[in-house]
Write an enzyme that holds these catalytic residues in place. Structure first.
Site, PDB file in Angstrom:
ATOM      1  N   MET A 103      78.666  59.860  -3.393  1.00  0.00           N
ATOM      2  CA  MET A 103      79.094  61.272  -4.260  1.00  0.00           C
ATOM      3  C   MET A 103      79.165  61.124  -5.283  1.00  0.00           C
ATOM      4  O   MET A 103      79.084  59.605  -6.250  1.00  0.00           O
ATOM      5  CB  MET A 103      80.399  60.726  -3.287  1.00  0.00           C
ATOM      6  CG  MET A 103      80.355  62.019  -1.489  1.00  0.00           C
ATOM      7  SD  MET A 103      82.026  61.531  -1.553  1.00  0.00           S
ATOM      8  CE  MET A 103      82.555  63.577  -1.846  1.00  0.00           C
ATOM      9  N   HIS A 104      79.889  62.159  -6.623  1.00  0.00           N
ATOM     10  CA  HIS A 104      79.510  62.507  -7.526  1.00  0.00           C
ATOM     11  C   HIS A 104      78.898  62.229  -8.739  1.00  0.00           C
ATOM     12  O   HIS A 104      79.344  62.477  -9.564  1.00  0.00           O
ATOM     13  CB  HIS A 104      81.173  61.324  -7.918  1.00  0.00           C
ATOM     14  CG  HIS A 104      81.961  60.906  -6.909  1.00  0.00           C
ATOM     15  ND1 HIS A 104      83.506  61.776  -6.809  1.00  0.00           N
ATOM     16  CD2 HIS A 104      83.025  60.045  -6.182  1.00  0.00           C
ATOM     17  CE1 HIS A 104      83.921  62.266  -5.149  1.00  0.00           C
ATOM     18  NE2 HIS A 104      83.803  60.608  -5.716  1.00  0.00           N
TER      19      HIS A 104
ATOM     20  N   ASP B 238      79.016  60.738   1.773  1.00  0.00           N
ATOM     21  CA  ASP B 238      79.256  59.513   2.530  1.00  0.00           C
ATOM     22  C   ASP B 238      79.424  59.182   3.388  1.00  0.00           C
ATOM     23  O   ASP B 238      80.153  59.381   4.709  1.00  0.00           O
ATOM     24  CB  ASP B 238      78.713  58.190   1.337  1.00  0.00           C
ATOM     25  CG  ASP B 238      79.640  57.909   0.074  1.00  0.00           C
ATOM     26  OD1 ASP B 238      80.446  58.602   0.419  1.00  0.00           O
ATOM     27  OD2 ASP B 238      79.144  56.918  -0.571  1.00  0.00           O
TER      28      ASP B 238
END
Length: 490
Positions: A78-79, A237
């Site tokens: 992520m991110h 995830d």
């Protein structure tokens, strides 16, 4: 029919092939490099993700009836910030979730814009790893790159785009950008204005189980797959891992012990803790979840074993541990700074309590216990909201260690249940693909029918009491070191 789950991790992409009964036919893993241009920075090349995914798909499908493949979906780190220009070319390497360069931007968002406003707009406050602070960093330090941005994407969504031609994201992954109104499951106009971006620079948002398109003709031809293979949005995830462990519905808990560590609590209702210590994100099943995330979990053990001890015998090192509940050595697992619940990019890994009789095994044990204690920090925040967690499931590479699972069960004081599949995000991605293709009516139904338990590690009452005392000591160490960490980071 067959379904493909793609787990785009930090060190490798793992792909699995699953049938309608939830049985995994094959798993393939392909590694790619990770770059650290400066201390605390972490980057990867999106093209590496795509090339290795295509290589992995070819290997994954080499021995199956490809006409049976119905859909593909994702679980992904992520991110990470992926920016494309007007020709859909990657402008610069992706800035990853564990990158710590955005301290100033994070402080600006939290202190100048204000945590209350951020929480009102998104349900969360700014953390150094989130995407919005990365955008502000690029805007300040690489203005020519910022000016060229046409699309802002997340890592797994770049794969979906390369496979389908669709600029897309899902609600769970978008929740970690600090650009998304989590409660209302849509982009935040206010956050776009704060970051100086247009809403049309963001991808279209889908629920995790929704179809975004089909394989591009050239991709289908290269993989020898039908052009009608559906591409399903997928999930971040942790949300994908939660699907893969059956952590859907209300009040379920999962711990992911991978490169990062998370404690994930599903909820039918949107809620936020008082200090935003836990992330309030949309879940892949159409509901919401609370999540505590520590930036270094199994990676702490890998660092200790590989780089410090210089051994690959992880099991052998753990076999020498004999002082459960009695270790006087503590380890703060903040090798990349920390997110939940401290939100401190300057925090650093720390050993404390060594004496002349401290052994190698004591320090190995301290690493495992430090991660468990840090997970409990987030567990305590959830308890403060009145959430009662009676057991948890566990996944990730670190969960393969019986000793580590037992330590976590004793530190949290609850049973830790493992599942038959150890492929968390990839398995969750395959389940989402099956739901998107109509094999199941809902994510909850699919998880209930497909996810199977494989055993439980029960807490030991005596060790739980001893670890309670150790944890109360552990939780005093970070506050005592915090100002020193700020001085040590240049």
């Amino acid at each position: 029919m067959l379904y493909i789950g793609v787990d785009l991790g930090t060190s490798a992409v793992k792909l699995l092939l699953m049938d309608e009964d939830g049985d995994i036919h094959r798993v393939v893993s392909k590694e790619y490099p990770l770059f650290f241009p400066q201390p605390g920075w972490s980057e990867q090349r999106p093209e590496d993700w795509f090339q290795k995914t295509v290589e992995g798909l070819k290997e994954l499908l080499s021995d199956c009836d490809r006409s049976e493949v119905a859909g593909i979906s994702f679980g992904g780190q992520m991110h990470g910030l992926v920016i494309l220009d007007a020709q859909d070319r990657v402008i610069r390497p992706a800035i990853l979730w564990n990158d710590g360069r955005t301290g100033e931007e994070t402080d600006y968002l939290n202190r100048v814009i204000g945590k209350d406003k951020l929480s009102e707009y998104t349900g969360n406050i700014a953390f150094a790893g989130f995407t919005a602070p990365k955008l502000l960093w690029v805007k300040k330090h690489e203005p020519e790159h910022f000016a060229a941005i046409e699309k802002i994407m997340l890592p797994k969504d770049y794969l979906a785009y390369r496979l389908s031609g669709v600029h897309c994201t899902d609600v769970s992954d978008a929740s970690g950008m600090l650009l998304f109104d989590v409660k209302n499951r849509c982009w935040s106009k206010e956050m776009c204005e704060i970051c100086g971006i247009r809403m049309d620079q963001l991808a279209k948002v889908y629920e995790s189980y929704e179809v975004v398109g089909t394989l591009l003709p050239q991709i289908a031809k290269e993989l020898d797959l039908p052009e009608g293979v559906k591409v399903i949005a997928g999930a971040g995830d942790n949300a994908a891992a939660a699907v893969g462990t059956g952590t859907v519905g209300d009040g379920k808990c999962n711990i992911s012990l991978g490169t990062s560590g998370t404690i994930f609590i599903s909820s039918r209702h949107f809620c936020v803790d008082e200090h935003n210590a836990l992330h309030a994100f949309a879940h892949a099943d159409g509901t919401w979840h609370l999540m505590g995330c520590m930036l270094s979990a199994a990676s702490c053990n890998k660092w200790w074993m590989d780089d410090i001890l210089g051994t690959s015998d992880y099991a052998g090192e753990q076999a020498a541990i004999t002082k459960l509940g009695e270790n006087r050595v503590f380890f703060l697992p903040y090798l990349m700074g920390e997110r939940s619940p401290h939100n401190d990019p300057n925090a650093r890994g720390t050993f404390i309590g060594m004496t002349m009789d401290t052994s190698r095994a004591d320090m190995t044990q301290a690493v495992l216990e430090g991660v468990a204690f840090a997970l409990r920090d987030s567990f305590e925040v959830a308890k403060s909201l009145g959430i009662r967690i009676e057991k948890t499931r566990i996944c990730g590479g670190g969960a393969k260690s019986p000793l580590w699972r037992q330590i976590i069960a004793n530190v949290l004081g609850i049973p830790v249940e493992r599942i038959a599949s150890e492929e968390g995000p990839g398995y969750g991605g395959a389940i989402l693909a099956a739901v998107g293709c109509g094999a199941f009516e809902s994510v909850e139904e699919a998880a209930r029918k497909l996810v199977k338990a494989a055993g439980t590690d029960e807490p030991d009452a005596v060790l739980t009491a001893e670890y309670e005392a150790r944890y109360q000591q552990f939780r005093q160490i970070y506050p005592a070191c915090r100002q020193l960490f700020d001085q040590l980071v240049f």
